[in-house]
Structure formats: structure tokens, C-alpha cells
Design an enzyme around this catalytic site. Structure first.
Site, PDB file in Angstrom:
ATOM      1  N   ARG A  53       0.854  -1.191   0.000  1.00 14.97           N
ATOM      2  CA  ARG A  53       0.000   0.000   0.000  1.00 14.97           C
ATOM      3  C   ARG A  53       0.890   1.241   0.000  1.00 14.97           C
ATOM      4  O   ARG A  53       1.219   1.801   1.049  1.00 14.97           O
ATOM      5  CB  ARG A  53      -0.912  -0.007   1.228  1.00 14.97           C
ATOM      6  CG  ARG A  53      -1.894  -1.172   1.243  1.00 14.97           C
ATOM      7  CD  ARG A  53      -2.691  -1.180   2.530  1.00 14.97           C
ATOM      8  NE  ARG A  53      -3.665  -2.272   2.552  1.00 14.97           N
ATOM      9  CZ  ARG A  53      -4.463  -2.536   3.568  1.00 14.97           C
ATOM     10  NH1 ARG A  53      -4.404  -1.786   4.680  1.00 14.97           N
ATOM     11  NH2 ARG A  53      -5.312  -3.530   3.524  1.00 14.97           N
ATOM     12  N   ASP A  55       2.345   4.970  -0.228  1.00 14.23           N
ATOM     13  CA  ASP A  55       1.841   6.235   0.308  1.00 14.23           C
ATOM     14  C   ASP A  55       1.574   7.253  -0.793  1.00 14.23           C
ATOM     15  O   ASP A  55       1.976   7.073  -1.949  1.00 14.23           O
ATOM     16  CB  ASP A  55       2.857   6.832   1.295  1.00 14.23           C
ATOM     17  CG  ASP A  55       2.917   6.082   2.608  1.00 14.23           C
ATOM     18  OD1 ASP A  55       1.949   5.375   2.926  1.00 14.23           O
ATOM     19  OD2 ASP A  55       3.931   6.212   3.306  1.00 14.23           O
ATOM     20  N   TYR A 114      12.298  -2.035  -3.526  1.00 16.23           N
ATOM     21  CA  TYR A 114      12.090  -0.599  -3.700  1.00 16.23           C
ATOM     22  C   TYR A 114      13.373   0.042  -4.213  1.00 16.23           C
ATOM     23  O   TYR A 114      14.479  -0.393  -3.872  1.00 16.23           O
ATOM     24  CB  TYR A 114      11.719   0.064  -2.378  1.00 16.23           C
ATOM     25  CG  TYR A 114      10.299  -0.174  -1.923  1.00 16.23           C
ATOM     26  CD1 TYR A 114       9.264   0.694  -2.289  1.00 16.23           C
ATOM     27  CD2 TYR A 114       9.985  -1.264  -1.114  1.00 16.23           C
ATOM     28  CE1 TYR A 114       7.969   0.472  -1.862  1.00 16.23           C
ATOM     29  CE2 TYR A 114       8.682  -1.493  -0.685  1.00 16.23           C
ATOM     30  CZ  TYR A 114       7.684  -0.618  -1.060  1.00 16.23           C
ATOM     31  OH  TYR A 114       6.398  -0.840  -0.642  1.00 16.23           O
ATOM     32  N   ARG A 205      11.959   5.388   3.351  1.00 16.35           N
ATOM     33  CA  ARG A 205      12.220   6.829   3.335  1.00 16.35           C
ATOM     34  C   ARG A 205      13.017   7.273   4.560  1.00 16.35           C
ATOM     35  O   ARG A 205      13.831   8.195   4.479  1.00 16.35           O
ATOM     36  CB  ARG A 205      10.897   7.596   3.235  1.00 16.35           C
ATOM     37  CG  ARG A 205      10.217   7.441   1.880  1.00 16.35           C
ATOM     38  CD  ARG A 205       8.782   7.939   1.904  1.00 16.35           C
ATOM     39  NE  ARG A 205       8.691   9.302   2.382  1.00 16.35           N
ATOM     40  CZ  ARG A 205       7.577   9.863   2.840  1.00 16.35           C
ATOM     41  NH1 ARG A 205       6.459   9.152   2.901  1.00 16.35           N
ATOM     42  NH2 ARG A 205       7.583  11.109   3.244  1.00 16.35           N
TER      43      ARG A 205
END
Length: 263
Positions: A53, A55, A114, A205
Site C-alpha cells: 500500500r 503512500d 524498492y 524513506r
């Protein structure tokens, strides 16, 4: 009802994230709206499930979702029909595949990958505006690699976890953090590649923002290990912005897109 896996590419900029919300545009909402034009079940409010999910503002080049449809579509025709109905949203179904009922986009996943894109140069980015995080000064890639090495393996990642993270445990196993440096005119691009079975909310992040501080010389590499050991959100470096982050792939014990070239 036949189940289909979908490999999805999207620009996250115009969306309030992946997950459907009643009053804001989302990637899930865009795909379900397109499916509702093709399938009676989705017209009646059926939902899709995704591997991650993402952001608001986060992009994807290899998101995976699954949908249960009433019609047993030819996978190629399904992807073509969805892409037609997704226009003009910046969302594309790269591939569709018929899968077993036991396949679940989220729970069957064995790894997620990622990539974070960071550009260091004085002049503002133009072509990649909204697609990368920009800093002004070059970074020490070897120092960042040294700092990242402290995060490999199984750890309590409380320091690198959002305060609103809903995961039951902060313990995760980080399988890979590799950093590429690519020379650009008047600057450089740094690609942070992270791979794990699953991630905490804002973990990538938080890690990249911390490693940027190492690359900038504000942190010594050993401080990353100290921050990790603190198990304290206050010990984390800055959380970098979402628009440099991409979900690039999801791995499964058996590749649902077997005719493709990647997992």
C-alpha cells in the site's frame, strides 16, 4: 470466480496513495473503476488486493495486485481493456495473468523491492521534476554504503518506523541495501535499492533520509548503527520526501507472470 494477477506501473503524484479512499483519488480506486466497466462484480463493489500500500506521491514500476472476476478473460485482452479504461490516469497494467485461487498479491509475496532516486546538483531538476528527490551537494557514496551495511540482517527497526505504523512487530530482515552512483552533467544520481520480505511504514524513506545525512558528512557511518540500536524514532535522520520512491518489484515462490522476463 477466476483470479487474475496484475502487474501495475503508476506515477503516484496525483494520487493520495494506493489504498482506496472515499473522497480522494487513489491508484486502487482508479483500477477498480476501470474494472467496474468490465465486470459486474466490481460494479457491485468488489475490491482488489495489492502487494504494497504505497503512500501518497510514491510511484511503482512493479506493483502487483489480484482481482477475482466473473468473466474468465484472456489475460492479454484483460490488460488491454483495463489500460483503455484507465485513460487518462497515469496508471498502466503491464501484464495480467490467470492465477490459482491460493495466490494472494500481499500474503503470497516472498520479497518486495524498492528503489529510491536522489539527484545531487545545483540546477533544479527539469525532466525528472516530481520523480526524484534533489539535494544540492554531492554525496559520499562509500560512506553511505558503510552506513547501510549496519542495517543488513534481522533487526528491531523501531528507529526507522513511522509513529503511525500498524505492523504488529518492528522486527524485520533487510536482505539488501545497495547504492549506485551515476554521473550526470553537473551532478550525480544515487539509486538506493532495498530488498526485504516486507517493510514497515516509512521505513525506506527513513533509511534513505538517514543515509543522505551520512553522504553529506553530517553523520559518521557508525551513527547509523547507533541509531538502529537506540530503537527510538527520535534517533532517526530526516524522512525523505515520497516522490523519489518506487516500488519496483514483488517476488513470489512461483512467478505469476511466467511468460515475462522478471518476477
Amino acid at each position: 470466480m477466476p483470479r487474475f494477477a496484475l502487474k501495475i506501473d503508476y506515477d503516484g503524484a496525483p494520487f493520495a496513495g494506493w489504498q482506496a479512499q472515499a473522497d480522494q483519488p487513489t491508484v486502487q480506486g482508479a483500477i477498480e473503476t476501470a474494472l467496474a466497466r468490465l465486470d459486474r462484480g466490481f460494479a457491485a463493489g468488489a475490491r482488489i488486493a495489492a502487494a504494497g500500500r504505497t503512500d501518497a506521491g510514491v510511484h511503482a514500476t512493479g506493483q502487483v495486485a489480484h482481482a477475482d472476476l466473473e468473466k474468465d478473460w484472456d489475460p492479454f485482452r484483460l490488460s488491454e481493456a483495463l489500460n483503455w479504461h484507465l485513460k487518462p490516469a497515469p496508471v498502466a497494467v503491464l501484464q495480467a495473468a490467470r492465477v490459482d485461487d491460493s495466490f494472494h498479491a500481499r500474503f503470497s509475496a516472498s520479497e518486495r523491492r524498492y528503489t529510491f532516486r536522489l539527484i545531487a546538483r545545483r540546477g533544479p531538476v527539469t525532466h525528472d521534476r516530481g520523480l526524484v528527490w534533489q539535494v544540492l551537494n554531492p554525496l559520499n557514496v562509500e560512506a553511505m554504503r558503510e552506513g547501510a551495511a549496519h542495517l543488513i540482517g534481522r533487526h528491531d527497526f523501531t528507529t526507522f518506523r513511522s509513529s503511525i505504523c500498524q505492523a504488529q512487530s518492528p522486527v524485520k530482515t533487510m536482505d539488501e541495501i545497495s547504492i549506485e552512483e551515476i554521473a550526470l552533467p553537473q551532478g550525480a544520481e544515487y539509486l538506493f535499492h532495498l530488498r526485504a520480505r516486507s517493510f514497515l511504514h516509512n521505513q525506506v524513506r527513513s533509511i534513505v533520509g538517514t543515509l543522505e545525512r551520512v553522504g553529506a558528512g553530517a553523520w559518521e557511518p557508525i551513527r547509523v548503527a547507533e541509531a538502529l540500536a537506540a530503537c527510538d524514532r527520535a534517533a532517526c535522520g530526516p524522512v525523505c520526501p515520497p516522490h523519489g520512491l518506487y516500488l519496483t518489484g514483488v517476488g513470489y515462490p512461483q512467478n505469476p507472470f511466467r511468460s515475462g522476463t522478471d518476477s
